[in-house]
Design a protein around this motif. Structure first.
Motif, PDB file in Angstrom:
ATOM      1  N   PRO B 431     102.100  -3.667   7.353  1.00 58.29           N
ATOM      2  CA  PRO B 431     100.830  -3.543   8.085  1.00 58.29           C
ATOM      3  C   PRO B 431     100.709  -2.150   8.697  1.00 58.29           C
ATOM      4  O   PRO B 431     101.639  -1.626   9.291  1.00 58.29           O
ATOM      5  CB  PRO B 431     100.923  -4.610   9.175  1.00 58.29           C
ATOM      6  N   THR B 432      99.548  -1.549   8.522  1.00 53.61           N
ATOM      7  CA  THR B 432      99.336  -0.184   8.964  1.00 53.61           C
ATOM      8  C   THR B 432      98.444  -0.168  10.190  1.00 53.61           C
ATOM      9  O   THR B 432      97.481  -0.920  10.278  1.00 53.61           O
ATOM     10  CB  THR B 432      98.657   0.623   7.845  1.00 53.61           C
ATOM     11  N   VAL B 433      98.793   0.696  11.149  1.00 52.08           N
ATOM     12  CA  VAL B 433      97.956   0.867  12.333  1.00 52.08           C
ATOM     13  C   VAL B 433      96.734   1.689  11.941  1.00 52.08           C
ATOM     14  O   VAL B 433      96.850   2.729  11.292  1.00 52.08           O
ATOM     15  CB  VAL B 433      98.733   1.598  13.446  1.00 52.08           C
ATOM     16  N   VAL B 434      95.544   1.183  12.312  1.00 52.29           N
ATOM     17  CA  VAL B 434      94.314   1.831  11.880  1.00 52.29           C
ATOM     18  C   VAL B 434      93.516   2.291  13.088  1.00 52.29           C
ATOM     19  O   VAL B 434      93.285   1.530  14.025  1.00 52.29           O
ATOM     20  CB  VAL B 434      93.472   0.856  11.030  1.00 52.29           C
ATOM     21  N   ALA B 435      93.106   3.578  13.071  1.00 45.06           N
ATOM     22  CA  ALA B 435      92.287   4.129  14.156  1.00 45.06           C
ATOM     23  C   ALA B 435      90.862   3.604  14.033  1.00 45.06           C
ATOM     24  O   ALA B 435      90.490   3.074  12.984  1.00 45.06           O
ATOM     25  CB  ALA B 435      92.303   5.649  14.064  1.00 45.06           C
ATOM     26  N   PRO B 436      90.042   3.734  15.095  1.00 41.86           N
ATOM     27  CA  PRO B 436      88.678   3.195  15.053  1.00 41.86           C
ATOM     28  C   PRO B 436      87.849   3.832  13.940  1.00 41.86           C
ATOM     29  O   PRO B 436      88.108   4.947  13.509  1.00 41.86           O
ATOM     30  CB  PRO B 436      88.097   3.576  16.420  1.00 41.86           C
ATOM     31  N   ARG B 437      86.832   3.088  13.511  1.00 39.73           N
ATOM     32  CA  ARG B 437      85.984   3.539  12.409  1.00 39.73           C
ATOM     33  C   ARG B 437      85.169   4.756  12.824  1.00 39.73           C
ATOM     34  O   ARG B 437      84.759   4.907  13.954  1.00 39.73           O
ATOM     35  CB  ARG B 437      85.029   2.407  12.014  1.00 39.73           C
ATOM     36  N   ARG B 438      84.993   5.658  11.863  1.00 40.88           N
ATOM     37  CA  ARG B 438      84.055   6.758  12.055  1.00 40.88           C
ATOM     38  C   ARG B 438      82.900   6.531  11.088  1.00 40.88           C
ATOM     39  O   ARG B 438      83.050   6.705   9.886  1.00 40.88           O
ATOM     40  CB  ARG B 438      84.723   8.094  11.760  1.00 40.88           C
ATOM     41  N   TRP B 439      81.740   6.153  11.626  1.00 40.31           N
ATOM     42  CA  TRP B 439      80.622   5.752  10.767  1.00 40.31           C
ATOM     43  C   TRP B 439      80.195   6.869   9.825  1.00 40.31           C
ATOM     44  O   TRP B 439      79.781   6.624   8.704  1.00 40.31           O
ATOM     45  CB  TRP B 439      79.434   5.314  11.627  1.00 40.31           C
TER      46      TRP B 439
END
Lengths: 149, 749
Positions: B431-439
């Protein structure tokens, strides 16, 4: 340097400079109809400048500026006719009647020649600077070759 | 309008550079994206209006056909739509990609916009010279963009490699275009006739090699994986959707001219098929998601080159369709990789896991674009692949077998690396840590990926864009993309390819997850280094800095060049002298020259040389050339003064010369003297007509308004030459000043 310690050379060059400059101006203007022209005029001015450098006398020192001005003049003479819809470097002849002097005919060749003169003088100044002539003129006796003093 | 659009781009570059210090990277990118957006909207309007071709040109040198000539035809409009449309999306994407405080914003934004301008110029070009200029501009801007992170030596090496390979290819292309234009007797691309013969073969080979370097065909592909060192928006834009397509575009527009040249087909197929297979194999060996895509691009470009090399109507149509579909899905996939990279911090497929649920929108986009890449329905890539397979059915003999096997195997591998990419990035794993979405990153990727599906739904519109472009290249290319081809052989082949590819793909998803040694890149670098080392060694050997040796070599070369004149020597017309006074002057010159050769002091040598020059100017006077004499005299005067100044730096006497060196100089001097004498005598004896003195005289007075013909020639008739000479003089002067300011390196100890 070489000649700056000789009063005869110094005085001679000083005395010869104004007439030489006049000859140069004459060549510049006469060039269109008589022997002469911008290149010859530039060489005469250049000779004056070189001799004055040798004698350690005052002389113009801005090689870059002279060349830039010369090229600017020539480029303008070359490009301006295009703005008026003529061909590149198209010659314009102007003749004016001036009282006393009579009819004077000149043209865009004159500024063109003037530009050539400026570039030639600039080139010679650059060569003189490149050879280190001004420094030699100011240096004390240690740098001078003994026999040339 | 074309020129106005190019002007918008250039104005954009200027504004970005001017505001570079004041604005951050994001406003600069927004500013930079304006021109491509305008250009894209213009292309859409033109496509909807269905307007006819338009040509714009700026003549530079008319007599040489040197002109900036642009023509916007259907193919150019299609390419404009891709270049500017994807360009605008990439600019938007880059706003999200870069952090607010990233430095170097103006350089990046200006280079990217500069590339965009070069690329639209390239696709609009209708003169081979215009095409070449913009071709080179794309190489240069690409170099700047690949080398953007200019602190990292490996990035710089990759940028250099890309520039050297594409730059060398550009030179080869120039040679090819020269031959082509010469043989076709026109420089206008849209009017190139079909050429043949030996020069046709040479031109075809050169153009093909040039195109192969740009479109990363094996063995010139080694620069493309390295170019992935560029920021991902650059990779998406240059190295998938646009610049690498320049080679394909070039083959498309020159293809009709080479229709009768067998080498074009043979070599093109060799490049295309090898690249298609080797690129796909390369993609399966990579563990870095971005490199998988890069190698995949090599493979896809190979397919396009193959189709264009075949040159049949169906093949050309399939190539253009594939070009269109590939730009959409490959750009989308690159954008997705960039987002994954930014949000997780890695692109290695073995370190990514669970992204399908944590990045659902990206996963959806990747699935759509990936299926399109694999050629699965219901997507645009499927219809293009169908068209490609169908075009193979019209071939015959060995060619059909070879091409079908190659394309089939390549397509199977394509399906496999697509699966490897999609499942490698989004499939199960740690499982990979994912930063918040950039629209701003998600939206462009989603847009491009879904266009592949929308295009399938409105296939009629796509046909209206693609068909005219293909027909322009080959009148027989009047085909359509089919939404549902029916139960034909190509459809069966498609299904077979998908099935085998899927089976193979699931086998290799988790294999070879490391990044293999880039052997090709190593070899290329070693080759480039070798060239540089050899060049610097040769320079050191030739440019050793001894003035007497330089002068001797130059005098000897000039003398040898005058040797042919000896054959034209006719002694019967020679006289000793025309006037007695000449003999006096000649004697003075000879005495001075001889004295100059034997005098021991440098000052003495300078003075005797001056005397020689003065004597020569006396001869000019005798022959009635006052201008020449005046100039000669003045030059001599100044040279002597210059000598005197220069001699202040040197010892008084010449250094003693060794015997051999003395003999060499003696030989060269004698040879030089003889050659000049022979050349002058031969020239005088073989006059080729009368000087047009009367014309010159009349011209001088009438047009130049002066009586001194020499001066009127200098300032009016041949004023352009004088202009050139003056510029040379100034350049020499600047060179002297620069040299004078160089201090000799300090010798240690």
């Amino acid at each position: 340097m070489i000649a700056s310690s000789s009063p005869i050379v110094r005085l001679g060059i000083r005395a010869a400079s104004p007439p030489a400059v006049m000859v140069g101006v004459y060549l510049l203007f006469a060039g269109h109809n008589q022997p002469g022209g911008g290149f010859a005029a530039g060489l005469v001015f250049g000779a004056v400048v070189a001799l004055r450098t040798v004698a350690g006398l005052q002389r113009p020192s801005r090689a870059h500026e002279l060349m830039a001005i010369g090229i600017l003049i020539i480029a303008s003479v070359a490009l301006l006719p295009i703005i008026w819809g003529d061909a590149l470097l198209d010659q314009h002849v102007v003749s004016v009647d001036i009282p006393l002097l009579g009819k004077i005919k000149t043209g865009s060749a004159l500024p063109f020649d003037l530009g050539v003169t400026a570039v030639v003088v600039g080139l010679l100044l650059a060569v003189l600077d490149g050879l280190g002539a001004p420094e030699l003129a100011e240096e004390p006796a240690t740098l001078r070759p003994r026999s040339l003093r | 309008m074309v020129l106005v659009l190019l002007g918008f781009h250039l104005a954009g570059v200027g504004m970005v550079l001017a505001l570079g210090r004041r604005l951050g990277i994001r406003p600069l990118l927004a500013l930079g994206g304006t021109a491509p957006a305008i250009s894209a909207v213009w292309a859409v309007v033109q496509l909807i209006a269905g307007s006819s071709d338009r040509t714009s040109m700026v003549t530079w040198v008319g007599g040489l056909d040197l002109e900036l000539r642009f023509k916007v035809d259907s193919l150019a409009l299609l390419m404009t739509l891709l270049v500017s449309g994807i360009g605008a999306l990439v600019f938007i994407y880059a706003i999200g990609y870069f952090n607010r405080d990233t430095t170097g914003g103006s350089r990046f934004s200006a280079s990217l916009l500069g590339f965009s301008a070069s690329m639209v110029g390239l696709v609009w070009a209708d003169s081979v010279w215009t095409l070449f200029i913009f071709w080179e501009l794309t190489s240069v801007t690409s170099f700047l963009l690949v080398g953007h992170k200019n602190q990292d030596p490996s990035v710089l090496a990759a940028a250099r490699r890309a520039l050297m390979i594409t730059g060398a290819g550009g030179l080869i292309l120039l040679a090819g275009l020269l031959v082509l234009a010469q043989q076709a007797n026109t420089t206008i691309i849209s009017e190139l006739p079909a050429i043949g013969g030996t020069s046709g073969t040479i031109a075809a080979i050169l153009v093909l090699v040039g195109a192969a370097t740009k479109s990363a065909q094996v063995p010139f592909h080694v620069w493309l994986p390295g170019a992935m060192a560029a920021p991902t928006p650059v990779s998406a834009y240059l190295h998938s959707a646009t610049m690498v397509k320049a080679g394909v575009l070039l083959l498309a527009v020159t293809g009709p001219a080479f229709a009768n040249v067998e080498a074009f087909t043979t070599l093109g197929l060799a490049f295309g098929l090898t690249s298609m297979l080797w690129g796909a194999v390369g993609a399966l060996r990579q563990g870095d998601a971005k490199l998988i895509l890069a190698w995949g691009t090599i493979s896809q470009l190979g397919l396009m080159v193959t189709l264009l090399a075949l040159g049949t109507g169906k093949a050309v149509f399939a190539a253009i369709s594939l070009l269109f579909a590939h730009a959409l899905f490959k750009a989308a996939l690159f954008l997705i990789v960039g987002e994954v990279d930014v949000r997780t911090g890695t692109r290695q497929i073995d370190q990514l896991g669970g992204l399908a649920s944590s990045m659902p929108l990206s996963f959806a986009a990747a699935a759509l674009a990936g299926l399109s890449m694999a050629g699965a329905p219901p997507l645009l890539g499927f219809t293009a692949k169908e068209a490609a397979l169908e075009s193979l059915a019209t071939l015959d003999g060995v060619q059909q077998i070879v091409v079908s096997v190659g394309v089939g195997a390549g397509s199977v591998l394509t399906v496999a690396y697509t699966l490897r990419f999609v499942f490698g990035v989004f499939g199960p794993g740690p499982p990979t840590v994912v930063a918040p979405r950039r629209w701003l990153m998600t939206i462009p990727a989603l847009t491009l990926a879904s266009l592949g599906f929308v295009g399938y739904l409105v296939l009629g519109w796509v046909n209206d864009i693609v068909r005219p472009a293909a027909v322009e290249l080959n009148a027989a290319a009047d085909y359509s993309l089919l939404r549902w081809p029916g139960l034909t052989a190509p459809f069966g082949a498609s299904l077979g390819i998908l099935a085998v590819g899927t089976a193979l793909g699931f086998g290799v998803i988790r294999r070879n997850v490391g990044t293999p040694e880039p052997k090709g890149a190593r070899t290329a670098d070693a080759l480039l280094d070798g060239v540089l080392v050899a060049a610097s060694r040769a320079t050191g050997r030739i440019q050793h800095g001894s003035l007497p040796v330089y002068l001797t070599v130059m005098a000897a070369t000039a003398s040898l060049a005058a040797l042919p004149f000896f054959t034209g020597l006719d002694t019967s017309g020679l006289v000793l002298a025309n006037q007695p006074l000449e003999m006096v002057l000649a004697a003075a010159i000879l005495v001075s020259a001889t004295a100059g050769a034997f005098v021991g002091s440098r000052l003495g040598a300078a003075l005797t040389l001056g005397a020689v020059g003065t004597g020569v100017s006396g001869l000019f006077v005798l022959y009635g050339a006052p201008d020449l004499a005046l100039t000669q005299l003045l030059v001599e005067t100044i040279v002597v003064v210059g000598f005197v100044i220069g001699l202040g730096h040197l010892a008084q006497q010449f250094p003693a010369a060794s015997g051999g060196w003395r003999l060499t100089r003696l030989a060269v001097s004698v040879l030089g003297g003889l050659s000049v004498t022979a050349a002058l005598a031969a020239a005088a004896a073989n006059s080729v007509g009368q000087a047009p003195l009367a014309d010159l005289k009349a011209g001088a007075v009438d047009e130049g308004g002066g009586n001194n013909i020499v001066n009127v020639i200098l300032t009016d008739m041949r004023a352009l030459d004088t202009l050139g000479e003056v510029v040379v003089l100034a350049t020499v002067a600047l060179g002297i000043l620069a040299l004078a300011n160089v201090r000799p390196p300090e010798v240690p100890g």
